[in-house]
Design an enzyme around this catalytic site. Structure first.
Site, PDB file in Angstrom:
ATOM      1  N   SER A 139       6.420  -7.957  -2.784  1.00 21.62           N
ATOM      2  CA  SER A 139       7.773  -8.384  -2.387  1.00 21.62           C
ATOM      3  C   SER A 139       7.715  -9.511  -1.361  1.00 21.62           C
ATOM      4  O   SER A 139       8.538 -10.418  -1.376  1.00 21.62           O
ATOM      5  CB  SER A 139       8.566  -7.197  -1.845  1.00 21.62           C
ATOM      6  OG  SER A 139       8.071  -6.759  -0.599  1.00 21.62           O
ATOM      7  N   LEU A 156     -10.980  -8.027   5.625  1.00 21.66           N
ATOM      8  CA  LEU A 156     -11.798  -9.226   5.382  1.00 21.66           C
ATOM      9  C   LEU A 156     -12.710  -9.450   6.592  1.00 21.66           C
ATOM     10  O   LEU A 156     -12.282  -9.361   7.734  1.00 21.66           O
ATOM     11  CB  LEU A 156     -10.893 -10.432   5.163  1.00 21.66           C
ATOM     12  CG  LEU A 156     -10.006 -10.332   3.911  1.00 21.66           C
ATOM     13  CD1 LEU A 156      -8.921 -11.399   3.934  1.00 21.66           C
ATOM     14  CD2 LEU A 156     -10.847 -10.444   2.643  1.00 21.66           C
ATOM     15  N   ASN A 162      -1.118 -13.501   8.055  1.00 21.33           N
ATOM     16  CA  ASN A 162      -0.929 -12.134   7.561  1.00 21.33           C
ATOM     17  C   ASN A 162       0.366 -11.579   8.130  1.00 21.33           C
ATOM     18  O   ASN A 162       0.796 -11.970   9.222  1.00 21.33           O
ATOM     19  CB  ASN A 162      -2.093 -11.237   8.005  1.00 21.33           C
ATOM     20  CG  ASN A 162      -1.939  -9.808   7.489  1.00 21.33           C
ATOM     21  OD1 ASN A 162      -1.637  -9.592   6.315  1.00 21.33           O
ATOM     22  ND2 ASN A 162      -2.137  -8.846   8.372  1.00 21.33           N
ATOM     23  N   HIS A 180       2.032  -7.973   9.236  1.00 21.68           N
ATOM     24  CA  HIS A 180       1.611  -6.604   9.568  1.00 21.68           C
ATOM     25  C   HIS A 180       2.862  -5.817   9.983  1.00 21.68           C
ATOM     26  O   HIS A 180       3.647  -6.316  10.804  1.00 21.68           O
ATOM     27  CB  HIS A 180       0.589  -6.636  10.709  1.00 21.68           C
ATOM     28  CG  HIS A 180       0.104  -5.291  11.127  1.00 21.68           C
ATOM     29  ND1 HIS A 180      -0.780  -4.549  10.387  1.00 21.68           N
ATOM     30  CD2 HIS A 180       0.415  -4.533  12.218  1.00 21.68           C
ATOM     31  CE1 HIS A 180      -1.002  -3.394  11.004  1.00 21.68           C
ATOM     32  NE2 HIS A 180      -0.300  -3.366  12.110  1.00 21.68           N
TER      33      HIS A 180
HETATM   34  C1  GRF Z   1       4.617  -4.486   3.659  1.00 18.35           C
HETATM   35  O1  GRF Z   1       5.231  -3.496   4.456  1.00 18.35           O
HETATM   36  C2  GRF Z   1       3.727  -5.344   4.537  1.00 18.35           C
HETATM   37  O2  GRF Z   1       4.137  -5.335   5.891  1.00 18.35           O
HETATM   38  C3  GRF Z   1       2.400  -4.688   4.405  1.00 18.35           C
HETATM   39  O3  GRF Z   1       2.342  -4.306   3.037  1.00 18.35           O
HETATM   40  C4  GRF Z   1       3.648  -3.831   2.655  1.00 18.35           C
HETATM   41  C5  GRF Z   1       3.896  -4.122   1.190  1.00 18.35           C
HETATM   42  O4  GRF Z   1       4.228  -5.448   1.049  1.00 18.35           O
HETATM   43  N1  GRF Z   1       1.331  -5.575   4.783  1.00 18.35           N
HETATM   44  P1  GRF Z   1       4.593  -6.135  -0.392  1.00 18.35           P
HETATM   45  O5  GRF Z   1       5.863  -5.488  -0.908  1.00 18.35           O
HETATM   46  O6  GRF Z   1       3.423  -5.866  -1.336  1.00 18.35           O
HETATM   47  O7  GRF Z   1       4.773  -7.567  -0.038  1.00 18.35           O
END
Ligand code: GRF
Length: 197
Positions: free
Chosen positions: A14, A94, A108, A110
């Site tokens: 997303s 990584l 990144n 977080h």
């Molecule tokens: C999100 O909450 C992000 O903060 C974390 O992974 C989760 C999933 O993200 N790193 P996405 O829907 O795959 O972008």
């Protein structure tokens, strides 16, 4: 000339979608690759539907061989020639050897207000600690996990009835606002942190 942005994902993607959708018109960047360590990642189909090249480097065959996995990632990335790498829900750690190839050019997101709650289970830890707020952080990736210079943060209150899931659901839309803002600022040469709201 647009700057080439590679996006690494492990799941639904997303954040990748939000980043890719933001890179239009006079935006200085364009997505050049969506790369996942999981061939089943839902974000791969979303990227393909958006016409973005995709690739998979499955981490499972490299069990116990982190260097081999990272070498395979670097090879695929090198072919895409990114100017910047955005980790977006990428769930593999990584090493410094990998990061050094993109020092200063890797971001990144977080799901905590760093430096609090590096690592996993961030929302349950914030709730358990009795914190009154939570949020997400976009930071520059360095060799130290979830530790690089902070480029943006978004905050939400923690409500008494919050669960980790309800908190994550309230923060995710803010991630989708924050990450594209930070990406554009970085590509335009800025590094001063963005805060939401
Ligand atoms: C999100 O909450 C992000 O903060 C974390 O992974 C989760 C999933 O993200 N790193 P996405 O829907 O795959 O972008």
């Amino acid at each position: 000339m647009s700057q080439r942005v590679a996006i690494l994902i492990s799941g639904s993607g997303s954040n990748m979608v939000a980043l890719a959708q933001s890179m239009t018109g006079d935006h200085p960047g364009r997505p050049c690759l969506v790369l996942s360590n999981d061939p089943q990642a839902g974000g791969l189909a979303k990227a393909q539907a958006m016409g973005i090249p995709t690739a998979v480097v499955d981490h499972r065959p490299f069990k116990g061989d982190r260097a081999g996995f990272e070498a395979a990632l670097l090879k695929v990335l090198a072919e895409a020639q990114p100017d910047l790498v955005a980790l977006a829900g990428f769930m593999r750690v990584l090493t410094g050897d990998f990061v050094r190839h993109y020092e200063g050019r890797m971001l990144n997101i977080h799901p905590s207000l760093l430096p609090k709650y590096k690592g996993l289970h961030t929302h349950s830890r914030a709730i358990a600690a009795g914190d009154t707020e939570a949020g997400c952080t976009v930071h520059e990736v360095t060799a130290e996990l979830d530790d690089g210079p902070i480029l943006g943060q978004a905050r939400v209150p923690i409500l008494p009835a919050d669960t980790p899931n309800s908190l994550a659901a309230r923060i995710l839309p803010l991630e989708h606002q924050l990450y594209p803002l930070v990406l554009r600022r970085v590509l335009e040469g800025g590094r001063s942190p963005i805060t939401l709201p």
